[in-house]
Design a protein around this motif. Structure first.
Motif, PDB file in Angstrom:
ATOM      1  N   GLU A   1      15.027 -83.330 -34.870  1.00 30.86           N
ATOM      2  CA  GLU A   1      15.391 -84.753 -35.417  1.00 30.86           C
ATOM      3  C   GLU A   1      15.052 -85.581 -36.424  1.00 30.86           C
ATOM      4  N   ASN A   2      14.163 -84.758 -36.588  1.00 26.52           N
ATOM      5  CA  ASN A   2      12.782 -85.582 -37.670  1.00 26.52           C
ATOM      6  C   ASN A   2      13.084 -85.229 -39.067  1.00 26.52           C
ATOM      7  N   ILE A   3      14.302 -84.106 -38.898  1.00 25.32           N
ATOM      8  CA  ILE A   3      14.054 -82.987 -40.409  1.00 25.32           C
ATOM      9  C   ILE A   3      15.180 -83.881 -41.446  1.00 25.32           C
TER      10      ILE A   3
ATOM     11  N   LYS B   1      10.071 -85.070 -40.300  1.00 27.79           N
ATOM     12  CA  LYS B   1       8.850 -86.257 -40.294  1.00 27.79           C
ATOM     13  C   LYS B   1       7.746 -85.130 -39.544  1.00 27.79           C
ATOM     14  N   PHE B   2       6.273 -84.854 -39.930  1.00 27.85           N
ATOM     15  CA  PHE B   2       5.428 -84.173 -38.863  1.00 27.85           C
ATOM     16  C   PHE B   2       4.767 -83.925 -39.530  1.00 27.85           C
ATOM     17  N   GLN B   3       3.251 -84.937 -39.190  1.00 31.32           N
ATOM     18  CA  GLN B   3       1.830 -84.974 -39.381  1.00 31.32           C
ATOM     19  C   GLN B   3       0.984 -83.731 -40.284  1.00 31.32           C
ATOM     20  N   CYS B   4       0.700 -83.874 -41.144  1.00 33.25           N
ATOM     21  CA  CYS B   4      -0.660 -82.887 -41.866  1.00 33.25           C
ATOM     22  C   CYS B   4      -1.855 -82.900 -41.088  1.00 33.25           C
TER      23      CYS B   4
ATOM     24  N   PRO C   1       2.505 -81.900 -48.710  1.00 37.36           N
ATOM     25  CA  PRO C   1       2.110 -81.737 -50.621  1.00 37.36           C
ATOM     26  C   PRO C   1       1.430 -82.608 -50.722  1.00 37.36           C
ATOM     27  N   ARG C   2       0.949 -83.026 -49.809  1.00 31.80           N
ATOM     28  CA  ARG C   2      -0.635 -83.463 -50.526  1.00 31.80           C
ATOM     29  C   ARG C   2      -1.880 -82.480 -50.809  1.00 31.80           C
ATOM     30  N   CYS C   3      -2.067 -82.216 -50.187  1.00 25.70           N
ATOM     31  CA  CYS C   3      -3.255 -81.898 -49.772  1.00 25.70           C
ATOM     32  C   CYS C   3      -2.625 -79.765 -49.866  1.00 25.70           C
ATOM     33  N   HIS C   4      -1.477 -79.331 -49.616  1.00 27.84           N
ATOM     34  CA  HIS C   4      -1.367 -78.381 -49.400  1.00 27.84           C
ATOM     35  C   HIS C   4      -1.694 -77.327 -48.479  1.00 27.84           C
TER      36      HIS C   4
ATOM     37  N   GLN D   1      -4.722 -81.700 -41.161  1.00 27.50           N
ATOM     38  CA  GLN D   1      -5.948 -82.139 -42.509  1.00 27.50           C
ATOM     39  C   GLN D   1      -5.528 -83.205 -43.105  1.00 27.50           C
ATOM     40  N   CYS D   2      -4.610 -83.345 -43.888  1.00 24.96           N
ATOM     41  CA  CYS D   2      -5.079 -84.621 -44.383  1.00 24.96           C
ATOM     42  C   CYS D   2      -4.082 -85.994 -43.902  1.00 24.96           C
ATOM     43  N   GLN D   3      -3.668 -86.232 -42.641  1.00 25.24           N
ATOM     44  CA  GLN D   3      -2.877 -86.910 -42.191  1.00 25.24           C
ATOM     45  C   GLN D   3      -1.606 -87.621 -42.544  1.00 25.24           C
ATOM     46  N   HIS D   4      -0.952 -86.649 -43.418  1.00 28.85           N
ATOM     47  CA  HIS D   4       0.247 -86.979 -44.335  1.00 28.85           C
ATOM     48  C   HIS D   4       1.859 -87.555 -44.088  1.00 28.85           C
ATOM     49  N   PRO D   5       2.264 -88.349 -43.605  1.00 28.16           N
ATOM     50  CA  PRO D   5       3.300 -88.355 -42.617  1.00 28.16           C
ATOM     51  C   PRO D   5       4.454 -87.050 -42.967  1.00 28.16           C
ATOM     52  N   GLY D   6       5.021 -86.276 -43.752  1.00 31.67           N
ATOM     53  CA  GLY D   6       5.163 -85.241 -43.948  1.00 31.67           C
ATOM     54  C   GLY D   6       5.201 -84.058 -44.373  1.00 31.67           C
ATOM     55  N   MET D   7       5.941 -83.064 -44.405  1.00 33.03           N
ATOM     56  CA  MET D   7       5.391 -81.922 -44.566  1.00 33.03           C
ATOM     57  C   MET D   7       6.641 -80.772 -44.785  1.00 33.03           C
TER      58      MET D   7
END
Length: 84
Positions: free
Chosen positions: A81-83, A14-17, A50-53, A19-25
């Motif tokens: 803890e967010n992994i 859980k880590f916001q991108c 995973p969304r915008c690369h 660039q696109c604010q996707h909630p996971g990296m």
């Protein structure tokens, strides 16, 4: 368990991108980046959205065991803890 054991490639966190604010990296690379004075190894962690690369990176064990730097692009600090 050591902090570095938590950061495995091909795992999501859980880590916001930035660039696109996707909630996971996805953790896509874990590269040794030198030895600290306390004999722990410093690692560079690279994540990919995973969304915008878009890519972002940070260091774990930065100067000493257990210290995590803010990411290069977003400035946020990863939490093991967010992994997922």
């Amino acid at each position: 368990m050591a902090l570095t054991d938590e950061f495995l490639t091909r795992r999501f966190m859980k880590f916001q991108c930035w660039q696109c604010q996707h909630p996971g990296m996805e953790i896509t690379d874990k590269t040794p980046a030198g030895q600290n004075d306390d004999q722990s190894t410093r690692y560079q962690i690279e994540m990919t959205c995973p969304r915008c690369h878009a890519k972002d990176n940070y260091f774990i064990n930065d100067g000493e065991e257990g210290k995590i730097t803010p990411s290069e692009k977003s400035g946020n600090t990863a939490d093991p803890e967010n992994i997922l």
